[in-house]
Design an enzyme around this catalytic site. Structure first.
Site, PDB file in Angstrom:
ATOM      1  N   ARG A  97      -9.373   0.241   9.503  1.00 38.28           N
ATOM      2  CA  ARG A  97      -8.898  -1.125   9.742  1.00 38.28           C
ATOM      3  C   ARG A  97      -9.880  -1.930  10.576  1.00 38.28           C
ATOM      4  O   ARG A  97      -9.625  -3.105  10.845  1.00 38.28           O
ATOM      5  CB  ARG A  97      -7.575  -1.070  10.480  1.00 38.28           C
ATOM      6  N   LYS A 118       0.824  -1.215   0.000  1.00 41.34           N
ATOM      7  CA  LYS A 118       0.000   0.000   0.000  1.00 41.34           C
ATOM      8  C   LYS A 118       0.860   1.269   0.000  1.00 41.34           C
ATOM      9  O   LYS A 118       0.589   2.207  -0.736  1.00 41.34           O
ATOM     10  CB  LYS A 118      -0.951   0.015   1.210  1.00 41.34           C
ATOM     11  N   ARG A 137      11.758  -2.396  10.598  1.00 41.50           N
ATOM     12  CA  ARG A 137      10.766  -1.994  11.602  1.00 41.50           C
ATOM     13  C   ARG A 137      10.629  -3.092  12.649  1.00 41.50           C
ATOM     14  O   ARG A 137      10.659  -4.267  12.324  1.00 41.50           O
ATOM     15  CB  ARG A 137       9.408  -1.797  10.915  1.00 41.50           C
TER      16      ARG A 137
HETATM   17  P1  AMP Z   1       1.093   0.076   9.069  1.00 40.75           P
HETATM   18  O1  AMP Z   1       2.296   0.889   8.803  1.00 40.75           O
HETATM   19  O2  AMP Z   1      -0.130   0.575   8.342  1.00 40.75           O
HETATM   20  O3  AMP Z   1       1.317  -1.397   8.862  1.00 40.75           O
HETATM   21  O4  AMP Z   1       0.757   0.268  10.624  1.00 40.75           O
HETATM   22  C1  AMP Z   1       1.668  -0.103  11.634  1.00 40.75           C
HETATM   23  C2  AMP Z   1       0.939  -0.289  12.946  1.00 40.75           C
HETATM   24  O5  AMP Z   1       0.304   0.943  13.332  1.00 40.75           O
HETATM   25  C3  AMP Z   1      -0.195  -1.306  12.933  1.00 40.75           C
HETATM   26  O6  AMP Z   1       0.268  -2.637  13.126  1.00 40.75           O
HETATM   27  C4  AMP Z   1      -1.054  -0.826  14.103  1.00 40.75           C
HETATM   28  O7  AMP Z   1      -0.450  -1.155  15.347  1.00 40.75           O
HETATM   29  C5  AMP Z   1      -0.960   0.683  13.945  1.00 40.75           C
HETATM   30  N1  AMP Z   1      -2.026   1.212  13.055  1.00 40.75           N
HETATM   31  C6  AMP Z   1      -1.857   1.815  11.835  1.00 40.75           C
HETATM   32  N2  AMP Z   1      -3.050   2.175  11.316  1.00 40.75           N
HETATM   33  C7  AMP Z   1      -3.993   1.761  12.208  1.00 40.75           C
HETATM   34  C8  AMP Z   1      -5.413   1.818  12.233  1.00 40.75           C
HETATM   35  N3  AMP Z   1      -6.127   2.354  11.224  1.00 40.75           N
HETATM   36  N4  AMP Z   1      -6.042   1.303  13.327  1.00 40.75           N
HETATM   37  C9  AMP Z   1      -5.355   0.787  14.366  1.00 40.75           C
HETATM   38  N5  AMP Z   1      -4.016   0.678  14.392  1.00 40.75           N
HETATM   39  C10 AMP Z   1      -3.334   1.171  13.330  1.00 40.75           C
END
Ligand code: AMP
Length: 216
Positions: free
Chosen positions: A88, A13, A160
């Site tokens: 999400r 994404k 990460r």
């Molecule tokens: P991402 O970079 O989108 O994979 O997000 C990394 C982490 O941030 C996720 O594993 C969640 O812990 C948190 N996170 C990001 N977006 C959301 C969301 N919309 N709702 C809840 N947690 C989120």
């Protein structure tokens, strides 16, 4: 143009967003990026969010919804925006729907990025980010020219915390349980468009996303 990129962790994404923001001249709103910046800055939200993020769990809905509500009011969102990693959960999708009504905004579509599970795991374990500028690489699929060094700015690359194998598994389980129900949620609202991203170059997949968004 307002649209959502829906898809499991590792679907690409963030990578596709970087191209799509240039095509449509709109900002990318990545809740993951916003949270990582808050963690780095040590803000109260960042300190709270880190506990969840390190485990691969979702940050509570009310925190995330508040972040998005504030972000979409900013000036650069006047001509639209791309949501990456939000919503999400069904509660987040409901809250977003209310924000759209309240602010008279129209959702163009929801792109459901489909990727095979084994491809996801490989992409996530190979993912590296630049400490200085945040650029993304992948040692398996999109390696930097020089090991551990950012092509864009020469910064140091890192993995990460939540891209370690044990956390990845949890993130994929969390996706299936809490986020995958949004596929039917948006399908029933007739805004879902599937894009298969298991194969093909980034440019080919971006072209498919563009075609899906612009199709009736
Ligand atoms: P991402 O970079 O989108 O994979 O997000 C990394 C982490 O941030 C996720 O594993 C969640 O812990 C948190 N996170 C990001 N977006 C959301 C969301 N919309 N709702 C809840 N947690 C989120």
């Amino acid at each position: 143009m307002i649209f959502i990129l829906l898809g499991p962790p590792g679907a690409g994404k963030g990578t596709y967003s970087q191209k799509l923001i240039d095509i449509y001249k709109i900002p990318q709103i990545s809740t993951g990026d916003i949270l990582r910046a808050s963690v780095k800055a040590g803000t109260p939200i960042g300190i709270k969010a880190k506990e969840y993020m390190d485990k691969g769990a979702l940050v509570p809905d009310e925190v995330i919804i508040g972040i998005v509500e504030e972000r979409i009011k900013e000036n650069d969102c006047k001509n639209g925006f791309l949501l990456d990693g939000f919503p999400r959960t069904v509660a987040q999708a409901d809250a977003l729907g209310e924000l759209f009504v309240k602010n008279k905004l129209n959702l163009k579509g929801v792109i459901n990025i489909i990727v095979d599970k084994d491809v996801l795991f490989k992409r996530l374990t190979g993912r590296r980010m630049c400490k200085a500028c945040g650029a993304g690489f992948n040692v398996n699929t999109m390696p930097p020219k020089k090991d551990g060094v950012c092509d864009a700015c020469g910064g140091e690359l890192f993995q990460r915390n939540d891209d370690k194998p044990e956390t990845i598994e949890n993130r994929l389980v969390v996706y299936d349980k809490q986020t995958a129900p949004l596929i039917d949620y948006y399908k029933s609202r007739k805004v879902l468009k599937d894009v298969n991203a298991s194969n093909g170059s980034v440019d080919e997949i971006v072209a498919k996303i563009k075609a899906a968004l612009e199709s009736k």
